[in-house]
Design a protein around this motif. Structure first.
Motif, short mmCIF file in Angstrom:
data_model
loop_
_atom_site.label_atom_id
_atom_site.label_comp_id
_atom_site.label_asym_id
_atom_site.label_seq_id
_atom_site.Cartn_x
_atom_site.Cartn_y
_atom_site.Cartn_z
N HIS A 87 -43.33 3.81 16.70
CA HIS A 87 -44.62 5.53 16.43
C HIS A 87 -45.45 4.81 15.59
O HIS A 87 -46.18 6.22 15.88
CB HIS A 87 -43.29 6.17 16.59
N TYR A 88 -45.65 4.06 14.39
CA TYR A 88 -46.96 4.16 13.79
C TYR A 88 -46.69 2.54 12.88
O TYR A 88 -46.14 1.66 13.08
CB TYR A 88 -47.04 4.92 12.88
N ASP A 89 -47.70 2.25 13.49
CA ASP A 89 -48.03 1.04 12.40
C ASP A 89 -48.61 1.22 10.84
O ASP A 89 -49.43 2.07 10.48
CB ASP A 89 -48.84 0.40 13.69
N GLY B 43 -49.07 20.62 22.07
CA GLY B 43 -50.44 19.86 23.22
C GLY B 43 -51.12 18.83 22.85
O GLY B 43 -50.54 18.29 21.75
N ASN B 44 -52.25 17.89 22.60
CA ASN B 44 -52.91 16.80 22.67
C ASN B 44 -53.80 17.21 21.62
O ASN B 44 -53.73 18.15 20.57
CB ASN B 44 -54.41 16.37 23.55
N LEU B 45 -52.59 16.26 21.01
CA LEU B 45 -53.08 16.85 18.54
C LEU B 45 -54.71 15.85 18.70
O LEU B 45 -54.55 16.80 17.36
CB LEU B 45 -52.25 15.09 18.24
N TYR B 46 -55.31 15.37 19.89
CA TYR B 46 -56.78 15.07 19.37
C TYR B 46 -57.80 15.79 19.87
O TYR B 46 -59.00 15.52 19.19
CB TYR B 46 -56.81 13.48 19.73
N ASP B 47 -57.47 17.07 20.48
CA ASP B 47 -58.64 18.12 20.81
C ASP B 47 -58.36 18.68 19.43
O ASP B 47 -57.95 19.07 17.96
CB ASP B 47 -57.26 19.46 21.43
N SER B 48 -60.06 18.33 19.58
CA SER B 48 -60.75 19.59 18.39
C SER B 48 -59.89 20.21 17.09
O SER B 48 -59.82 21.44 16.29
CB SER B 48 -61.76 19.18 18.32
N HIS B 49 -59.26 21.55 18.13
CA HIS B 49 -58.51 22.42 17.52
C HIS B 49 -57.48 22.50 16.92
O HIS B 49 -56.64 23.12 16.52
CB HIS B 49 -58.59 23.73 18.68
N GLU C 131 -49.72 5.34 20.13
CA GLU C 131 -49.87 5.69 21.58
C GLU C 131 -48.11 6.85 21.51
O GLU C 131 -48.88 7.96 21.68
CB GLU C 131 -50.01 5.69 22.83
N ALA C 132 -47.75 5.69 21.36
CA ALA C 132 -46.26 6.48 21.32
C ALA C 132 -45.65 7.58 20.64
O ALA C 132 -45.31 8.73 20.91
CB ALA C 132 -44.78 5.59 21.13
N GLY C 133 -46.33 7.54 19.11
CA GLY C 133 -45.98 7.83 18.17
C GLY C 133 -46.15 9.45 17.92
O GLY C 133 -46.73 10.33 17.96
N ALA C 134 -48.21 9.22 18.99
CA ALA C 134 -48.85 10.77 19.70
C ALA C 134 -48.05 11.80 20.19
O ALA C 134 -47.66 12.97 19.82
CB ALA C 134 -50.20 10.71 19.31
N ALA C 135 -47.29 10.67 21.27
CA ALA C 135 -47.00 11.50 22.15
C ALA C 135 -45.58 11.87 21.94
O ALA C 135 -45.03 13.78 22.08
CB ALA C 135 -46.20 10.26 23.03
N LYS C 136 -44.32 11.70 21.16
CA LYS C 136 -43.21 11.55 20.42
C LYS C 136 -43.49 13.32 19.95
O LYS C 136 -42.84 14.23 19.99
CB LYS C 136 -42.40 11.09 19.84
N ALA C 137 -44.82 13.34 18.77
CA ALA C 137 -45.34 13.92 17.95
C ALA C 137 -45.37 15.62 19.16
O ALA C 137 -45.29 16.57 17.95
CB ALA C 137 -46.02 13.88 16.91
N GLU C 138 -46.47 14.97 19.38
CA GLU C 138 -46.86 16.21 20.71
C GLU C 138 -45.71 17.14 20.87
O GLU C 138 -45.46 18.90 21.28
CB GLU C 138 -47.55 16.09 21.34
#
Length: 391
Positions: free
Chosen positions: A251-253, A278-284, A265-272
Motif C-alpha cells: 500500500h505504500y513505498d 471518495g477520491n482522496l486527491y480531490d481538493s475538498h 495506488e493500491a494504498g490510496a484505494a484502500k484508504a478511500e
C-alpha cells in the motif's frame, strides 16, 4: 589592567588609521575613473561586464573600484545624488565586513548601495535588513532606479504578502526586508513540507541597518511561530487505525533513504474505502490526505523507544545524534498530533511552538555580515564579542 586596555585601544586606533588611508587611496582611484563622458549604454554595458566577471569567479575586491565608480555616476544620473568621499569610504568598509558609524543625515542609505551592488553581481542575492516595513519599502523604492539602471532587480518584503509575492521578492538580486520578517519567513521555511512552500534561498551577504538595535538590543529576543491544531482526538484515532491497516510494499513505498513514505495506488484505494471519503486527491479532501500522510509517517517511520519515548502520558522526542531526550521539542504541526493518536494518548488541542530562533542566530546564517549605526563605536566591544564584527 588599564594599561592593557589602553594598549589594545591604541593598537586598534592605529589599525583604523591604516585602513582609512587605504580607503582614501581607493576613493582617489574611483574618482579617477571619470565616467562622466560615458553615455548610458556604455555604463550599462560596463555593468553587464562586471556581472559576467563576478559570476566567472573574479574576486569582488578586484571589481570594487570599477563597480563603485559605476554606482557613483549612476546615482548622479538617476537620482541627482553625488556620494561624498566619506560615503564611499564607508561603502568600502561595508564590503570588507565592518560595522560603520554614520549618524542620521550622513547618507547611510546611499553608502549601502555600493556594496549591495557589488555583492549582488554574483547572482546569489543580497539582503538589506531594516528596522521596519516603511524603511524597507522606502529604501527599495528610493534606491531602486540605480540598481535597475545597472541591470539588477530589487524589491522589498512587507508583512502580509502572499507566499508567491515573498518568493518573488527574495528571488530578486537585492531585497530590502525587516530582520523580523526575514527571520519569521526562515522559520516558516523550516516547517514547510514541500520546497515549493519555501521562500528563502541560501543566505549570502547582508547589510544590517540600525545595527545597534537589531544586533544588540534585540539579539536574544526569540522569534517564535506557533500554530493551533484543529484535529480532534477521534480524527487522530481514525487516521491512526487506517494507517495500521496499510502494509509496506503493498500500500505504500519508501524513498531510498527510508526518510519519507508515499501512498501508492493500491494504498490510496484502500484508504478511500476505509475512510469512505471518495477520491482522496480531490481538493475538498486535502485535509484528509494530509492527516493520513501524517499518520502513515509516524506509523511506519517513527519507532517507540528509538525516535521517542512515552513518559507520564507525554511524548518526548529523542535526539538522533545523542540518543538523549530533546526537551520541549515537538514535531511539525500534524505529525505531533498523529504521534499522540498512534500511542492512544490524550491530545490537548491549542497553540504550541512550531519554531523559534533568535535574531543573533538568524543573522549568523549569512556568510557575509556588515552593518551601519550611529552608535557603533560605543558598542564596539559587544559587536566584537557577539559577532566578531569590528567597527
Amino acid at each position: 589592567m588599564n594599561v592593557v586596555v589602553k594598549l589594545i585601544r591604541e593598537f586598534k586606533e592605529r589599525d583604523t588609521r591604516r585602513l582609512l588611508k587605504d580607503y582614501r587611496d581607493r576613493v582617489e582611484l574611483i574618482r579617477k575613473r571619470n565616467l562622466e563622458t560615458w553615455d548610458d549604454q556604455h555604463l550599462q554595458a560596463e555593468s553587464l561586464r562586471l556581472q559576467e566577471e563576478a559570476r566567472l569567479g573574479t574576486s569582488l575586491d578586484e571589481l570594487l573600484v570599477d563597480a563603485y565608480a559605476l554606482v557613483c555616476e549612476t546615482a548622479k544620473r538617476t537620482l541627482g545624488l553625488q556620494p561624498y568621499d566619506v560615503q564611499i569610504m564607508a561603502a568600502i568598509a561595508l564590503h570588507e565586513r565592518f560595522l560603520i558609524e554614520q549618524h542620521t543625515g550622513e547618507g547611510k542609505t546611499l553608502s549601502a548601495v555600493m556594496p549591495v551592488y557589488l555583492n549582488a553581481l554574483t547572482g546569489k542575492g543580497v539582503h538589506v535588513l531594516t528596522f521596519n516595513d516603511y524603511l524597507a519599502n522606502r529604501d527599495a523604492a528610493w534606491m531602486g532606479p540605480i540598481y535597475r539602471f545597472l541591470g539588477l532587480t530589487v524589491s522589498s518584503v512587507q508583512a502580509g504578502m502572499s507566499l508567491f509575492e515573498k518568493r518573488e521578492a527574495y528571488a530578486k538580486d537585492i531585497t530590502y526586508v525587516t530582520a523580523k520578517e526575514a527571520g519569521f519567513d526562515y522559520l516558516r521555511d523550516t516547517i514547510a513540507f514541500n520546497e515549493a512552500d519555501t521562500v528563502h534561498r541560501p543566505f549570502h551577504y547582508v547589510i544590517v541597518d540600525e545595527a545597534d538595535s537589531l544586533l544588540l538590543d534585540e539579539a536574544r529576543v526569540p522569534l517564535v511561530i506557533s500554530g493551533d491544531s484543529s484535529a480532534s482526538k477521534s480524527d487522530g484515532v481514525l487516521f491512526a487505525e487506517v494507517a495500521r491497516q496499510l502494509q509496506p510494499g503493498e500500500h505504500y513505498d519508501f524513498d531510498e533513504f527510508q526518510r519519507n513514505v508515499y501512498l501508492n495506488e493500491a494504498g490510496a484505494a484502500k484508504a478511500e474505502l476505509l475512510l469512505g471519503c471518495g477520491n482522496l486527491y480531490d481538493s475538498h479532501n486535502s485535509h484528509w490526505l494530509t492527516s493520513l500522510n501524517c499518520a502513515l509517517h509516524v506509523e511506519s517511520l517513527l519507532k517507540k523507544d528509538v525516535d521517542y519515548i512515552v513518559r507520564d502520558g507525554v511524548i518526548e522526542l529523542i535526539e538522533e545524534h545523542t540518543g538523549r531526550v530533546a526537551e520541549n521539542r515537538y514535531l511539525p504541526d500534524g505529525l505531533q498530533a498523529a504521534l499522540v493518536a498512534k500511542e492512544g494518548l490524550q491530545w490537548k488541542a491549542g497553540g504550541r511552538i512550531l519554531g523559534t530562533i533568535t535574531i543573533q542566530h538568524f543573522i549568523s546564517l549569512y556568510s557575509g555580515i556588515c552593518g551601519m549605526t550611529a552608535t557603533a563605536h560605543a558598542s564596539a566591544m559587544e559587536f566584537e564579542d557577539i559577532y566578531a564584527l569590528q567597527v
